[in-house]
Scaffold this active site. Structure first.
Site, PDB file in Angstrom:
ATOM      1  N   HIS A  16     -13.398  -3.423 -14.063  1.00  0.00           N
ATOM      2  CA  HIS A  16     -12.118  -3.078 -14.667  1.00  0.00           C
ATOM      3  C   HIS A  16     -12.234  -1.858 -15.578  1.00  0.00           C
ATOM      4  CE1 HIS A  16     -10.648  -7.455 -13.943  1.00  0.00           C
ATOM      5  NE2 HIS A  16     -10.580  -6.706 -12.878  1.00  0.00           N
ATOM      6  N   ARG A  52      15.728   5.639  -7.895  1.00  0.00           N
ATOM      7  CA  ARG A  52      15.679   4.755  -6.735  1.00  0.00           C
ATOM      8  C   ARG A  52      16.183   3.371  -7.118  1.00  0.00           C
ATOM      9  NH1 ARG A  52       9.888   3.843  -4.191  1.00  0.00           N
ATOM     10  NH2 ARG A  52       9.653   2.528  -6.028  1.00  0.00           N
ATOM     11  N   GLU A 102      11.041   6.018   5.033  1.00  0.00           N
ATOM     12  CA  GLU A 102       9.779   5.265   4.994  1.00  0.00           C
ATOM     13  C   GLU A 102       9.546   4.506   6.290  1.00  0.00           C
ATOM     14  OE1 GLU A 102       9.580   3.392   0.685  1.00  0.00           O
ATOM     15  OE2 GLU A 102      11.632   3.388   1.470  1.00  0.00           O
ATOM     16  N   ASN A 121       3.592   7.290   1.821  1.00  0.00           N
ATOM     17  CA  ASN A 121       2.700   6.126   1.792  1.00  0.00           C
ATOM     18  C   ASN A 121       3.167   5.070   2.787  1.00  0.00           C
ATOM     19  OD1 ASN A 121       1.619   7.551  -0.307  1.00  0.00           O
ATOM     20  ND2 ASN A 121       2.296   6.168  -1.912  1.00  0.00           N
ATOM     21  N   ASP A 122       4.451   4.695   2.697  1.00  0.00           N
ATOM     22  CA  ASP A 122       4.961   3.674   3.609  1.00  0.00           C
ATOM     23  C   ASP A 122       5.164   4.220   5.013  1.00  0.00           C
ATOM     24  OD1 ASP A 122       5.119   1.131   2.401  1.00  0.00           O
ATOM     25  OD2 ASP A 122       6.783   1.776   1.151  1.00  0.00           O
ATOM     26  N   CYS A 141       8.194  12.325  -1.875  1.00  0.00           N
ATOM     27  CA  CYS A 141       7.826  11.710  -3.147  1.00  0.00           C
ATOM     28  C   CYS A 141       6.608  10.811  -3.021  1.00  0.00           C
ATOM     29  CB  CYS A 141       9.001  10.920  -3.728  1.00  0.00           C
ATOM     30  SG  CYS A 141       9.608   9.596  -2.656  1.00  0.00           S
ATOM     31  N   ARG A 176      -1.693  -0.280   4.049  1.00  0.00           N
ATOM     32  CA  ARG A 176      -2.240   0.726   3.140  1.00  0.00           C
ATOM     33  C   ARG A 176      -3.098   0.116   2.051  1.00  0.00           C
ATOM     34  NH1 ARG A 176       3.316   2.589  -0.001  1.00  0.00           N
ATOM     35  NH2 ARG A 176       3.082   1.256  -1.814  1.00  0.00           N
ATOM     36  N   ARG A 186      11.298   4.984 -10.489  1.00  0.00           N
ATOM     37  CA  ARG A 186      11.169   3.630  -9.937  1.00  0.00           C
ATOM     38  C   ARG A 186      11.892   2.651 -10.863  1.00  0.00           C
ATOM     39  NH1 ARG A 186       6.204   5.953 -10.594  1.00  0.00           N
ATOM     40  NH2 ARG A 186       5.157   6.762  -8.719  1.00  0.00           N
TER      41      ARG A 186
END
Length: 857
Positions: free
Chosen positions: A465, A611, A705, A728-729, A775, A739, A575
């Site tokens: 961590h 969003r 996405e 990413n998606d 984005c 992912r 977000r």
């Protein structure tokens, strides 16, 4: 095989209540098993049989005993007494304790529980009858039984071929075998997630391995099974939502654990310590890359001083409980802060610490030491010392790596009883290279306040961590340098050293020329960064005259202010889900509006894209119950949520429409599959605007996405005012590769020609009818970013800290150099081929000499 009857006796004098009449469906419907209940006429629960205590609820309201015959029986004091958090209940037993029939389980304050609990009705439930049949006794509702009277009789054990899976057939008790796929084994974070699955679905969940059982209630018990990747294990689930819980748990345990952004590479590419280094150099694993120079300093964090002896369990138990609650609140606050700022990895660290803090095994171990006359601080210290010894004895490096987290909890709770500070930070000055045996996460945070130049640890690992947090802060850090680190550096304290965390070494005797070189290197990096920051507020025009906006990805109004300071041309993605996390209820309209307004105000006249809530089956809200599904990425999330939760969208839309001026606001909808979904949102937005008597509307856009949205972008452009590609998606869905799966990380590449063709389809489909931005993570990638611009993207949205460097890079870009080769790149067979061909193209477009490393990439 046959055996004699098993008799369970009344744990307390009370009035008989048939289980079906208990005002709680979990008991009344037999979800947990057959049983009977008593309305108690006394203030102490006693053991209904002789055996071993295999479960003690954290809040002391429930105990499970495994009888000598193998029967598991639950005694549950009252209904919803868990909400009392142990108030008015004094446990008398601990986990693993041998108990005889009639011995006290707990004392309780009848008056307090009557006032604060839903009911005092106390069920006695047979969780596992061991193949025995229920024998009815002549007991009726309203009968009064004395403590110790026979209450339940189970007949002789049946033959194996007579046993039926009645519980499993109705979905109430299920069992599956699996092979653990989590690469690091069952350590703290997945154990905490397993516990959360059981709690979210209100089921009892346990793992079985080699005749050993561990309940999900206990993170320590789960970890002490010593499960490693590839081990066989059985999972057992009981409860009304057993099927959903089993699916979620199976998905967790059979999926390799994912790394956060940037972690996979650091975890796999760190060089091992070398024995061939020149004299005066020490090797370590690279936890966080970078280079630094400064005086060497030693950090020795001592445990807080606490009294040795206490005043007995009755007086000290409440004090220990209050201390645990205070530390728990501190951890929850830290988790919420990390979650709101998008620091998922840090949030998971704090969540795992919370789970450990509430671990019934650790609490019971501490309570038992109070009975020996120890103070609460000392009892907690010894209980966690014992747990650390157990983890060390496993020999599992991942579990051993979690000892630092255990020490963190040990120290934090002991501080609540401390008679001294025990910080151990000494005279560490800003700019020092700090060496230590190991660091706990909270100590790391405290140390960072002193602004060290770098950190070297004798212990730890690249997946610890602390390593995760060091990478997030960009602080050079080496770990696993070995037990001789402290001794080797003892004679070098206050001497100027060099930490080359790029190459995994600590140079204890650098000459003046080497130190000058490092200082010059650092100065050059800083000067370059300062030059970039000085021009960060200027617009970006590429060398081939393309105007590109560089916006910011944010999660809060505070980050919006940071983005503005960093020179963002706007916000490309806010977000909004971070407003909804860490709460017991959805945020009110006014609360949302204030946050949105503050974000818009922070950017002045620059556009802010917010969003709408992107939450779903993979990240549930406590006040929004969604069914668990085997593949959350394909479940109800984003746009799909609005079809089942329209009131949630209405509240958010009203809050957004209350922002002034609306011309600066953009609303973006996630996980849109086709144009009709966005049209539905537009109609709803217009209807609410009419109700609010608004004369203007914000622009409305969609995230690309899902492959269907990319392929239907022509229709999308007729409805949307703008589009933003979430790479990413889009990569995940386009390649059918999770992912979060580190085994697929190298293949789940945005530069795969299939993904690039989806991006090209999006751009060509819009035919310049609406702007298209990016984005996702690819926007800030050194190779992907220039390619996206060359393909026709007009906006890149990155983290605020990257804005200055991305802008500087784009100003040097001649995108036409890359644009001429796009068809060739898209015709290549795989991502590796694209990367190999793209690297020299980007160098040429930036007018820089390609390095040998780039040529070979």
């Amino acid at each position: 095989m046959t055996s004699s009857n098993v008799t369970l006796v009344a744990p307390v004098k009370g009035v008989v209540v048939p289980l079906a009449d208990v005002p709680d469906p979990v008991f009344a419907e037999g979800t947990l098993g057959q049983g009977i209940a008593l309305d108690p006429l006394g203030g102490c629960l006693h053991a209904p049989c002789a055996g071993e205590v295999i479960q003690c609820a954290r809040t002391h309201h429930a105990f499970t005993i495994k009888s000598d015959e193998g029967v598991e029986v639950l005694v549950h004091l009252g209904l919803d007494t868990v909400a009392l958090e142990g108030k008015g209940i004094e446990p008398c037993v601990s986990l693993g304790q041998r108990i005889e029939v009639g011995e006290p389980l707990c004392y309780f304050d009848v008056d307090q529980l009557v006032c604060e609990a839903v009911s005092l009705v106390t069920p006695l439930v047979v969780l596992d009858a061991g193949g025995r049949e229920w024998v009815s006794l002549d007991l009726r509702a309203g009968d009064i039984v004395q403590r110790g009277d026979p209450l339940v009789v189970l007949g002789p054990e049946r033959l194996d071929d007579d046993v039926t899976d009645e519980e499993g057939s109705d979905g109430q008790a299920l069992e599956r075998s699996l092979v653990l796929a989590i690469e690091s084994g069952l350590h703290a974070r997945p154990a905490a997630r397993l516990r959360a699955i059981a709690r979210d679905h209100q089921v009892s969940l346990s793992l079985l391995r080699d005749a050993r059982t561990a309940s999900s209630d206990s993170v320590s018990a789960l970890m002490n099974l010593g499960l490693e990747c590839g081990d066989d294990v059985v999972i057992r689930v009981k409860g009304r939502q057993a099927e959903a819980a089993l699916a979620a748990a199976m998905a967790l345990l059979t999926t390799p654990e994912g790394h956060g952004p940037g972690q996979a590479e650091a975890a796999t590419s760190s060089p091992a310590p070398s024995v061939d280094l020149p004299a005066g150099q020490l090797a370590g694993l690279v936890a966080s890359a970078g280079i630094a120079t400064g005086p060497l300093a030693t950090l020795s964090v001592k445990l807080p001083e606490v009294p040795l002896e206490g005043l007995g369990r009755k007086l000290e138990s409440p004090r220990l409980k209050e201390a645990l609650e205070r530390v728990g609140r501190q951890l929850e606050a830290a988790r919420e802060r990390a979650e709101r700022s998008g620091q998922t990895a840090e949030a998971e660290v704090f969540e795992a610490h919370q789970a450990w803090l509430e671990d019934p095994d650790l609490v019971a171990s501490s309570i038992s030491r109070l009975e020996e006359g120890l103070s609460p601080g000392q009892a907690w210290r010894e209980a966690l010392d014992a747990e650390a010894d157990r983890l060390r004895a496993t020999g599992n490096p991942i579990l051993i790596g979690r000892i630092a987290d255990l020490r963190d909890l040990q120290r934090q709770v002991m501080l609540e009883f401390s008679e001294g500070e025990g910080s151990g930070f000494g005279d560490i000055t800003p700019g020092a290279i700090v060496v230590a045996e190991d660091l706990t996460p909270s100590t790391f945070v405290d140390l960072c306040a002193l602004k060290p130049a770098g950190i070297c640890l004798a212990a730890g690992g690249t997946t610890s961590h602390v390593a995760i947090m060091a990478r997030a802060r960009g602080l050079p850090c080496l770990v696993a340098m070995g037990g001789g680190l402290m001794e080797a550096t003892e004679s070098c304290l206050d001497r100027a050293v060099v930490l080359d965390a790029d190459n995994g070494r600590l140079e204890l005797e650098p000459d003046q020329a080497r130190r000058d070189q490092v200082v010059a290197d650092i100065a050059a990096r800083q000067a370059r960064a300062e030059e970039e920051r000085a021009e960060a507020h200027l617009e970006v025009v590429t060398r081939d005259n393309r105007m590109i906006e560089v916006a910011a990805n944010i999660g809060s109004a505070e980050e919006a202010r940071q983005a503005s300071d960093c020179g963002a041309d706007g916000v490309g993605l806010m977000r909004s889900e971070f407003l909804f996390l860490g709460r017991d209820a959805a945020p009110e309209e006014d609360d949302q509006r204030q946050e949105y307004q503050a974000s818009v105000d922070a950017l002045g006249s620059r556009p802010v894209i917010i969003r709408t809530l992107d939450i779903g089956a993979d990240k549930q809200l406590p006040y929004l119950t969604l069914p668990a599904v085997p593949n959350p990425a394909l479940g109800v999330r984003g746009m799909r949520l609005w079809q089942t939760q329209p009131a949630l969208l209405d509240t958010q839309l009203r809050a957004l429409l209350g922002v002034k001026p609306l011309r600066h606001l953009r609303i973006m909808v996630p996980m849109v599959s086709d144009a009709s979904e966005l049209e539905w949102v537009r109609e709803r937005m217009e209807a609410l605007a009419a109700e609010m008597r608004l004369t203007e509307l914000p622009l409305l856009g969609a995230m690309i996405e899902v492959p269907s949205a990319a392929l239907c972008s022509a229709a999308m452009a007729k409805v949307a005012d703008f589009l933003s590609i979430g790479t990413n998606d889009l990569t995940q869905y386009g390649l059918a590769m999770d992912r979060e799966d580190p085994q697929l990380a190298a293949q789940a590449d945005v530069l795969h020609p299939g993904v690039l063709r989806l991006i090209q389809a999006t751009l060509s489909g819009t035919a310049n009818r609406c702007p298209v931005g990016v984005c996702g993570a690819a926007a800030g990638d050194d190779l992907a970013g220039p390619l996206l611009v060359a393909m026709g993207v007009s906006e890149l949205s990155v983290e605020p800290s990257r804005i200055a460097s991305v802008k500087a890079r784009l100003r040097r870009l001649d995108a036409a150099v890359i644009a001429r080769e796009i068809d060739t790149l898209l015709a290549m067979p795989d991502a590796a081929s694209v990367r190999k061909a793209l690297a020299p193209l980007v160098d040429a477009a930036l007018d820089v000499e390609p390095t040998p490393e780039r040529i070979l990439t």
